[in-house]
Each structure stands twice: as structure tokens, then as C-alpha cells.
Write an enzyme that holds these catalytic residues in place. Structure first.
Site, PDB file in Angstrom:
ATOM      1  N   HIS A  66     -25.422  -1.946  27.918  1.00 44.89           N
ATOM      2  CA  HIS A  66     -24.532  -0.918  28.111  1.00 44.89           C
ATOM      3  C   HIS A  66     -24.789   0.160  27.076  1.00 44.89           C
ATOM      4  CE1 HIS A  66     -22.272  -3.046  25.147  1.00 44.89           C
ATOM      5  NE2 HIS A  66     -21.529  -1.745  24.926  1.00 44.89           N
ATOM      6  N   ARG A 125       0.857  -1.119  -0.108  1.00 48.56           N
ATOM      7  CA  ARG A 125      -0.073  -0.138   0.156  1.00 48.56           C
ATOM      8  C   ARG A 125       0.905   1.205   0.232  1.00 48.56           C
ATOM      9  NH1 ARG A 125      -2.271   4.161  -0.292  1.00 48.56           N
ATOM     10  NH2 ARG A 125      -4.261   4.934   0.627  1.00 48.56           N
ATOM     11  N   HIS A 181       1.762   7.307   1.482  1.00 51.79           N
ATOM     12  CA  HIS A 181       0.700   8.313   1.444  1.00 51.79           C
ATOM     13  C   HIS A 181       0.347   8.765   2.747  1.00 51.79           C
ATOM     14  CE1 HIS A 181      -1.036   4.746   3.363  1.00 51.79           C
ATOM     15  NE2 HIS A 181      -2.306   5.576   3.507  1.00 51.79           N
ATOM     16  N   HIS A 188     -22.277   3.899  25.589  1.00 59.93           N
ATOM     17  CA  HIS A 188     -20.998   4.841  25.951  1.00 59.93           C
ATOM     18  C   HIS A 188     -21.367   6.343  25.834  1.00 59.93           C
ATOM     19  CE1 HIS A 188     -19.209   1.086  24.727  1.00 59.93           C
ATOM     20  NE2 HIS A 188     -19.995   0.833  23.922  1.00 59.93           N
ATOM     21  N   GLU A 225      -5.318   7.319  11.030  1.00 60.90           N
ATOM     22  CA  GLU A 225      -5.563   5.802  10.869  1.00 60.90           C
ATOM     23  C   GLU A 225      -5.222   4.727  12.172  1.00 60.90           C
ATOM     24  OE1 GLU A 225      -3.907   4.552   6.974  1.00 60.90           O
ATOM     25  OE2 GLU A 225      -3.110   2.764   8.006  1.00 60.90           O
ATOM     26  N   HIS A 279      -3.240  11.017   4.777  1.00 62.47           N
ATOM     27  CA  HIS A 279      -4.364  11.557   4.759  1.00 62.47           C
ATOM     28  C   HIS A 279      -4.922  12.593   5.867  1.00 62.47           C
ATOM     29  CE1 HIS A 279      -4.675   7.976   6.991  1.00 62.47           C
ATOM     30  NE2 HIS A 279      -4.220   7.224   5.801  1.00 62.47           N
ATOM     31  N   GLU A 304     -10.521   5.876   0.650  1.00 63.95           N
ATOM     32  CA  GLU A 304      -9.572   5.194   0.172  1.00 63.95           C
ATOM     33  C   GLU A 304      -8.908   5.867  -1.240  1.00 63.95           C
ATOM     34  OE1 GLU A 304      -7.049   4.220   2.530  1.00 63.95           O
ATOM     35  OE2 GLU A 304      -6.778   2.460   1.478  1.00 63.95           O
ATOM     36  N   HIS A 364       2.953   7.326   5.692  1.00 62.87           N
ATOM     37  CA  HIS A 364       3.289   5.974   5.896  1.00 62.87           C
ATOM     38  C   HIS A 364       2.948   5.037   4.869  1.00 62.87           C
ATOM     39  CE1 HIS A 364      -0.942   7.020   6.800  1.00 62.87           C
ATOM     40  NE2 HIS A 364      -1.221   5.753   6.403  1.00 62.87           N
TER      41      HIS A 364
END
Ligand code: MN
Ligand code: MN
Length: 418
Positions: free
Chosen positions: A310, A125, A128, A312, A134, A130, A196, A173
């Protein structure tokens, strides 16, 4: 009304009983899928309100029993919170493939998006970056990751199944598959709108910079840069890289390596909580320092076990199902609730603060990931709420007797049974 609900519940229990029997029979005859399809058809028979006289898609119906035949507690219009990677478009290249589930595929998933990627041994990959952060989880095999930190110092590391990595926005990366069979991984981004198709790629940048400028920038003759690609590579096949230490040494150069660890070895950490019903590992910026904008939990629930009721308080939850089968009900307020079924490769999503549970409905371990756009993991459980509220007050709400109230778990179990 209450009677009718009770009757429906009972009927459903009957259906589920039949389901387990069919499942067991299917297992024994190694004809599981056929049994499930037949079972799904049986579920809606005998109840004209639920029956479907016209044949649809029995395989899909069998995978989505709680949509085809919703529990009577489901009600109202709750937007879908499931998207299988199976129906996401796969970009296939020499060197691997990639597919994404973003807000464009799953409308409810506004704060996070995910990419499932496979790289062959040597497959890259390309270099690049962004605008989103990530976070990654290794699903299979081994990969080598590279980046430079904000001071320009290099990081090169190898990752295997269960390992994580994290690259902050704008940090350049790459990822490359190692021998013998490359790797497969899940990438999660802190922006539902991530794509992507829209990242800054080294090859794409160079292809769109005048060659005389590139030659001036690199202080080399223009002829030397004429062979650079004229369009993006994205994923491409290269040679399997050499020893890690050698790559680390050459990337570090005179600056030395970055003091930051961009990778995390999840399985070297003991479970955050282990019960009879399963275990959970919570990884956020407390343990994985660089992971400033994505918190995660790696959850295993044994057959029959329950990731307890539960919610969050701090963030939406993006889920990826690694193995096993599950169902999840999301209570969406105003009398609305929906139950959906999940299996390996499915993405689930729960909006911030909405109550939910995840039940293992299969006969193997259920393993899934919970990710949050936050520096920290946070959840509250129904049991810890009720057991730390004056009991008379709880009793007045729920018509529970004292014996029952006393039996409620006093602490957060996370996964039941404790
Ligand atoms: Mn990336
Ligand atoms: Mn949750």
C-alpha cells in the site's frame, strides 16, 4: 538475468527454510539468540558474493538479516529508514528518563519526530509547551495529564496503556506518573526537527526572569519567590498526586473545566478492520477531534500475516514497533528498493506516496503504530487499485492470466490473510 534472479530467489528461500528450522530449534532449547546468530552466519555462507570472511557484530547482524543478506529484489541506494531507540541518548533524571529520535538521528524523518519517556510514580515531566503539536500513546502503566485550552479552561485526565492524548502547539501541559509504577509512553511531534531540549519550561522561564519582575507579576513580596529554581527541572520527582476528581475541581476553579477531551481511549473503540491476519484501529480527527495535525493507526499482525502492499497519498509515515518482529520493503522509485528488519523499540519511516508492506517475520503478534502529519488517515492498496482497473489493462502490464486476476482481493484487506 531473469534466470539468475529466479535462482537467487530460490536460494534465498532455502536460506529462509534453514532460518525457520534454526529458530524452531532455538526456541526448544531456549537458546534463541545463539541459534539466530549462527543462522545469520549460515545465510551468507556458500555464496562467496555474500559471505563475510571477517567477523563483525553477530548480534546486530542477526537482527538485520535483510540488510546483511538483502533479498535480490532490493536495489540501489535507499537511505536508511530505521532507527532503534536503543541507541538514542537517554536523559536520566530523578523521576524518569527521556530519549528522542528526530531528523538528527534519522535523516529521512523530516516531518515527524518521536520521544520515548518513562516517569516513575510521582515523576513529573514539568509544565511546558512547544511549537510542535504533541500526540501520545501510552505504552505502560498510568499517568495524569494536565493542560489548559485556548480559553484558559483546565483539563486534567488519567491515562492507561493504549490511551492517547494530543496537545496543540503552544498549549501548556504536564505529565505525571501515577501509582503503583508510573508509566512509559511514546510522544510524536509534527516536526522532524523537534527537540525535547528546546521546549518552553516553567522553571526555565522563571529562572530567566528577573526576580523583582516575577514578584511584581505575582503581586507577592520578592522574598517569597527567591527560592524558585535557578535552572530547568525538565523531569523531577514529586509526590504521587491525590484523587483525580479533586485535581479536576481545583484546576477548574471558577472558569469550569474545558469542554475539550484532550485524551482518547483507543481500546474502547472497536477495530476499524479485523481480518484473520490481524486488526487495525484508525484514529484521526474524525474520531479524536482535537487531534488536528496527527493521524494514527494501531496495527496488530499475527504471525505470518502481512500489512498489505500500500501507500499513503497524503503524508509521510512515522512508525513505532511495540512488540514482535517485522520486515518492511520500501520501493523508492527508479528501480530502487530496500528491505529492513524491525523489532520492539525501533522507529521506521516511509516517505509520502512510497509503496511498502510490513510482514510479521516472528512467531508472536506484531504490534506497531503508524503516525502521519495530517488531520486524516489515508491509504491506497495495490489490490484495490488493480481490482478497480480494467482487467485487460492490468493483464497487459503484469502477464497475469485471467484466473489469477479474478483471484485478487476486490477490496482493501489492510491485513492479510483476510
Ligand atoms: Mn510536551
Ligand atoms: Mn503504511
Amino acid at each position: 538475468m531473469a534466470d539468475e534472479l529466479e535462482k537467487e530467489r530460490w536460494t534465498r528461500r532455502g536460506f529462509l527454510g534453514a532460518s525457520s528450522a534454526a529458530l524452531a530449534a532455538g526456541m526448544m532449547t531456549a537458546n534463541n539468540a545463539a541459534a539466530q546468530i549462527q543462522d545469520s552466519a549460515q545465510k551468507t555462507q556458500g555464496d562467496p558474493r555474500r559471505s563475510e570472511p571477517v567477523q563483525k557484530n553477530p548480534a546486530l547482524d542477526a537482527q538485520n538479516a535483510d540488510s546483511v543478506n538483502p533479498p535480490p529484489t532490493d536495489a540501489g541506494g535507499v537511505p536508511t529508514f530505521k532507527y532503534p531507540f536503543s541507541i538514542a541518548h537517554k536523559r536520566v533524571h530523578e523521576g524518569g528518563w527521556s530519549r528522542e529520535v528526530t531528523v538528527r538521528e534519522l535523516a529521512v524523518s523530516k516531518s515527524l519526530a518521536g520521544v520515548n519517556m518513562r516517569l516513575t510514580a510521582g515523576g513529573v515531566r514539568e509544565l511546558h509547551w512547544h511549537t510542535a503539536a504533541e500526540w501520545a500513546y501510552m505504552l505502560y502503566g498510568t499517568t495524569r495529564i494536565t493542560c489548559i485550552d485556548a480559553d484558559g479552561k483546565s483539563f486534567v485526565g488519567d491515562t492507561k496503556e493504549g490511551d492517547l492524548w494530543y496537545f496543540p502547539p503552544g498549549i501548556p501541559h504536564s505529565i505525571q506518573g501515577l501509582a503503583p509504577d508510573g508509566g512509559e509512553f511514546l510522544l510524536v511531534f509534527d516536526d522532524g526537527n523537534f527537540s525535547e531540549y528546546e521546549t518552553v519550561l516553567l522553571s526555565d522561564w522563571m529562572a530567566h526572569t528577573p526576580r523583582d519582575v516575577v514578584s511584581k507579576n505575582f503581586v507577592v513580596p520578592q522574598a517569597a519567590v527567591e527560592k524558585m529554581p535557578h535552572k530547568e527541572l525538565f523531569i523531577f520527582q514529586a509526590e504521587i498526586p491525590g484523587p483525580l476528581a479533586e485535581d479536576q475541581r481545583r484546576a477548574a476553579g471558577a472558569l469550569g473545566p474545558s469542554p475539550i477531551d484532550f485524551a482518547f481511549r483507543t481500546m474502547q473503540m472497536p477495530p476499524t478492520k479485523r481480518t484473520k491476519g490481524g486488526e487495525v484501529r484508525v484514529i484521526d480527527s474524525n474520531t479524536f477531534k482535537i487531534s488536528q495535525n496527527i493521524a494514527a493507526a494501531v496495527v496488530t499482525v499475527k504471525p505470518g500475516g502481512l500489512r498489505e502492499l500500500h501507500w499513503h497519498p497524503n503524508a509521510d509515515e512515522w512508525q513505532f514497533y511495540i512488540s514482535g518482529k517485522a520486515r518492511m520493503t520500501v520501493f523508492a522509485t527508479g528501480g530502487r528498493a530496500r528491505t529492513m528488519d524491525f523489532e520492539a523499540g525501533d522507529v521506521g519511516y516511509v516517505l509520502k506516496t512510497l509503496p511498502h508492506y510490513i510482514e510479521n517475520t516472528g512467531n508472536t503478534d506484531l504490534k506497531f503504530l503508524e503516525m502521519f502529519k495530517s488531520s486524516y488517515y489515508q491509504d491506497l492498496s495495490l489490490s484495490e487499485w488493480l481490482s478497480h482497473t480494467p482487467p485487460e489493462l492490468v493483464a497487459a502490464h503484469l502477464n497475469l492470466d485471467k484466473t489469477t486476476l479474478d483471484m485478487l482481493p476486490r477490496t482493501k484487506a489492510v491485513i492479510l490473510p483476510e
